[in-house]
Design a protein around this motif. Sequence first.
Motif, PDB file in Angstrom:
ATOM      1  N   PHE A   1     -10.597 -41.908  60.978  1.00 15.66           N
ATOM      2  CA  PHE A   1      -9.676 -40.878  61.424  1.00 15.66           C
ATOM      3  C   PHE A   1      -8.582 -40.820  60.358  1.00 15.66           C
ATOM      4  O   PHE A   1      -8.231 -41.845  59.771  1.00 15.66           O
ATOM      5  CB  PHE A   1      -9.073 -41.227  62.795  1.00 15.66           C
ATOM      6  N   PRO A   2      -8.029 -39.631  60.060  1.00 13.89           N
ATOM      7  CA  PRO A   2      -7.037 -39.533  58.984  1.00 13.89           C
ATOM      8  C   PRO A   2      -5.896 -40.537  59.119  1.00 13.89           C
ATOM      9  O   PRO A   2      -5.475 -40.876  60.226  1.00 13.89           O
ATOM     10  CB  PRO A   2      -6.506 -38.098  59.129  1.00 13.89           C
ATOM     11  N   ARG A   3      -5.446 -41.021  57.976  1.00 15.90           N
ATOM     12  CA  ARG A   3      -4.281 -41.899  57.852  1.00 15.90           C
ATOM     13  C   ARG A   3      -4.513 -43.265  58.491  1.00 15.90           C
ATOM     14  O   ARG A   3      -3.609 -43.875  59.052  1.00 15.90           O
ATOM     15  CB  ARG A   3      -3.027 -41.236  58.432  1.00 15.90           C
ATOM     16  N   SER A   4      -5.736 -43.753  58.354  1.00 14.91           N
ATOM     17  CA  SER A   4      -6.102 -45.048  58.924  1.00 14.91           C
ATOM     18  C   SER A   4      -6.428 -46.087  57.868  1.00 14.91           C
ATOM     19  O   SER A   4      -7.087 -47.082  58.152  1.00 14.91           O
ATOM     20  CB  SER A   4      -7.307 -44.878  59.865  1.00 14.91           C
ATOM     21  N   GLY A   5      -5.985 -45.844  56.637  1.00 12.70           N
ATOM     22  CA  GLY A   5      -6.272 -46.783  55.566  1.00 12.70           C
ATOM     23  C   GLY A   5      -7.412 -46.339  54.683  1.00 12.70           C
ATOM     24  O   GLY A   5      -8.009 -47.151  53.958  1.00 12.70           O
ATOM     25  N   THR A   6      -7.709 -45.055  54.709  1.00 13.56           N
ATOM     26  CA  THR A   6      -8.844 -44.518  53.976  1.00 13.56           C
ATOM     27  C   THR A   6      -8.748 -44.787  52.477  1.00 13.56           C
ATOM     28  O   THR A   6      -9.702 -45.273  51.848  1.00 13.56           O
ATOM     29  CB  THR A   6      -8.948 -42.997  54.205  1.00 13.56           C
ATOM     30  N   THR A   7      -7.600 -44.463  51.894  1.00  4.48           N
ATOM     31  CA  THR A   7      -7.458 -44.536  50.436  1.00  4.48           C
ATOM     32  C   THR A   7      -7.579 -45.973  49.939  1.00  4.48           C
ATOM     33  O   THR A   7      -8.263 -46.244  48.936  1.00  4.48           O
ATOM     34  CB  THR A   7      -6.109 -43.929  50.008  1.00  4.48           C
ATOM     35  N   LEU A   8      -6.935 -46.891  50.624  1.00  2.00           N
ATOM     36  CA  LEU A   8      -7.030 -48.304  50.254  1.00  2.00           C
ATOM     37  C   LEU A   8      -8.479 -48.785  50.335  1.00  2.00           C
ATOM     38  O   LEU A   8      -8.964 -49.490  49.445  1.00  2.00           O
ATOM     39  CB  LEU A   8      -6.151 -49.147  51.172  1.00  2.00           C
ATOM     40  N   THR A   9      -9.171 -48.391  51.384  1.00  6.45           N
ATOM     41  CA  THR A   9     -10.562 -48.789  51.567  1.00  6.45           C
ATOM     42  C   THR A   9     -11.450 -48.211  50.476  1.00  6.45           C
ATOM     43  O   THR A   9     -12.344 -48.894  49.954  1.00  6.45           O
ATOM     44  CB  THR A   9     -11.068 -48.342  52.947  1.00  6.45           C
ATOM     45  N   GLN A  10     -11.214 -46.957  50.124  1.00  6.54           N
ATOM     46  CA  GLN A  10     -11.990 -46.334  49.049  1.00  6.54           C
ATOM     47  C   GLN A  10     -11.862 -47.122  47.743  1.00  6.54           C
ATOM     48  O   GLN A  10     -12.866 -47.407  47.085  1.00  6.54           O
ATOM     49  CB  GLN A  10     -11.498 -44.906  48.807  1.00  6.54           C
ATOM     50  N   GLU A  11     -10.636 -47.436  47.370  1.00  6.18           N
ATOM     51  CA  GLU A  11     -10.413 -48.141  46.111  1.00  6.18           C
ATOM     52  C   GLU A  11     -11.066 -49.523  46.145  1.00  6.18           C
ATOM     53  O   GLU A  11     -11.719 -49.945  45.184  1.00  6.18           O
ATOM     54  CB  GLU A  11      -8.914 -48.261  45.840  1.00  6.18           C
ATOM     55  N   MET A  12     -10.900 -50.232  47.235  1.00  6.40           N
ATOM     56  CA  MET A  12     -11.499 -51.557  47.379  1.00  6.40           C
ATOM     57  C   MET A  12     -13.007 -51.494  47.213  1.00  6.40           C
ATOM     58  O   MET A  12     -13.599 -52.254  46.433  1.00  6.40           O
ATOM     59  CB  MET A  12     -11.157 -52.155  48.757  1.00  6.40           C
ATOM     60  N   ILE A  13     -13.639 -50.589  47.938  1.00  4.61           N
ATOM     61  CA  ILE A  13     -15.096 -50.543  47.950  1.00  4.61           C
ATOM     62  C   ILE A  13     -15.650 -50.043  46.624  1.00  4.61           C
ATOM     63  O   ILE A  13     -16.652 -50.579  46.123  1.00  4.61           O
ATOM     64  CB  ILE A  13     -15.578 -49.680  49.130  1.00  4.61           C
ATOM     65  N   TRP A  14     -15.003 -49.044  46.038  1.00  5.43           N
ATOM     66  CA  TRP A  14     -15.499 -48.545  44.761  1.00  5.43           C
ATOM     67  C   TRP A  14     -15.465 -49.652  43.703  1.00  5.43           C
ATOM     68  O   TRP A  14     -16.417 -49.824  42.941  1.00  5.43           O
ATOM     69  CB  TRP A  14     -14.675 -47.346  44.287  1.00  5.43           C
ATOM     70  N   LEU A  15     -14.391 -50.419  43.672  1.00  5.83           N
ATOM     71  CA  LEU A  15     -14.288 -51.497  42.684  1.00  5.83           C
ATOM     72  C   LEU A  15     -15.318 -52.593  42.950  1.00  5.83           C
ATOM     73  O   LEU A  15     -15.972 -53.084  42.028  1.00  5.83           O
ATOM     74  CB  LEU A  15     -12.876 -52.066  42.681  1.00  5.83           C
ATOM     75  N   LEU A  16     -15.488 -52.970  44.217  1.00  4.20           N
ATOM     76  CA  LEU A  16     -16.482 -53.993  44.539  1.00  4.20           C
ATOM     77  C   LEU A  16     -17.897 -53.548  44.170  1.00  4.20           C
ATOM     78  O   LEU A  16     -18.728 -54.360  43.755  1.00  4.20           O
ATOM     79  CB  LEU A  16     -16.418 -54.333  46.031  1.00  4.20           C
TER      80      LEU A  16
END
Length: 364
Positions: free
Chosen positions: A88-103
């Motif tokens: 759902f919007p504003r639930s930590g999406t951007t942080l999660t994207q960066e974490m997963i893309w790097l991993l």
Amino acid sequence: MLKTENKIRGVFGQCIKEKSYKKNEYPYEIRKLEDSINKKLLEDFSGERTGFVQIGKKKWFFPSGMAKQAEDFYNFEVRPSDIWIVTFPRSGTTLTQEMIWLLANNLDYEKASRIPLTARYPFLEFSCFVHPETKAEFIEENKHSNLLTDLVEKISEPLCDQLSQIKERRFLKTHLPLSLLPRDLLKAGCKVIYVARNPKDVAVSFYHLNRLIRTQGYKGDFPTYWRYFTQNLQPWAPYWEHILEAWNVRHEENLLFMFYEDMIKVEDLNGSIRKVQNFLGTKYTDAEINTLEKHLQIDNFRMNKSVNFDILKKLGILKSGEEDFVRKGKNGDWKNHFDQELNKEADEWIEDNLKYTDLKFPTQ
């Protein structure tokens, strides 16, 4: 055109009389809101110009552009190699994207800094929110630059056909609930990460985003916005149905359900990274995990231009004078927006919706 008349409780206690229609091969009715409610919403949200619709029995709320693409999202062809971020919007999406893309990309910080997150992670349904009239305004404002007008055209184009042409591994971001996403999403072998966040902080952050981004263009105050939020008259609502759809299938092999509250605690961020690593099947050393943890800590993250939607600033889609896309990123900011009366109302609303579920947020 199939017509039905339903009555649901609208904002400020009004009733909504709806007209509905079906699309071929799509299992949900898409219903237009009654004119008086649309009129009020259009006054408060300048980004949409036609009106809003609700989808299915759960009445998922969207701007008019969703009606043209909903079937495409539902029938989109998933690949086993895909990685999906669903929130759902504003639930930590951007942080999660960066974490997963790097991993998933050998911790390639240089490439991550060079390629904006918006390019690394296409936002599946964003084009539904770019109304033709607001698009025309963006193009007019950027007509001095062919590059910028081309970018406006690009971000407003439907993505499904474009995504089908990508050869390499796809990373996709969406705020659509699971029931509106591809039917085989959890069975196709791809990885799906769902992140949930407590509704008070979500509403505060979403309020600021609605004021910041012109495709939403909210002009009102927070108490009014909160009532839109709880009446399910905000895009991607209803909030509780969104979370519970994922919570109820959290034991599926290809779904990882996480809470943003756990992710951003200093003592828990490292553990969250390791949990995602186990889910993706990657292997990094303790030192590498610690470096990623520092990269993702909110004070460092806020300074990362790659994740701050700078391209939308250049296009004028983000308004000046509002809070940045990446805000505080902390738990409990809702305390700065809820007075005693509104907080009491919010607590009762939360308690009522959690009554018949075992869902519990880490901060509770």
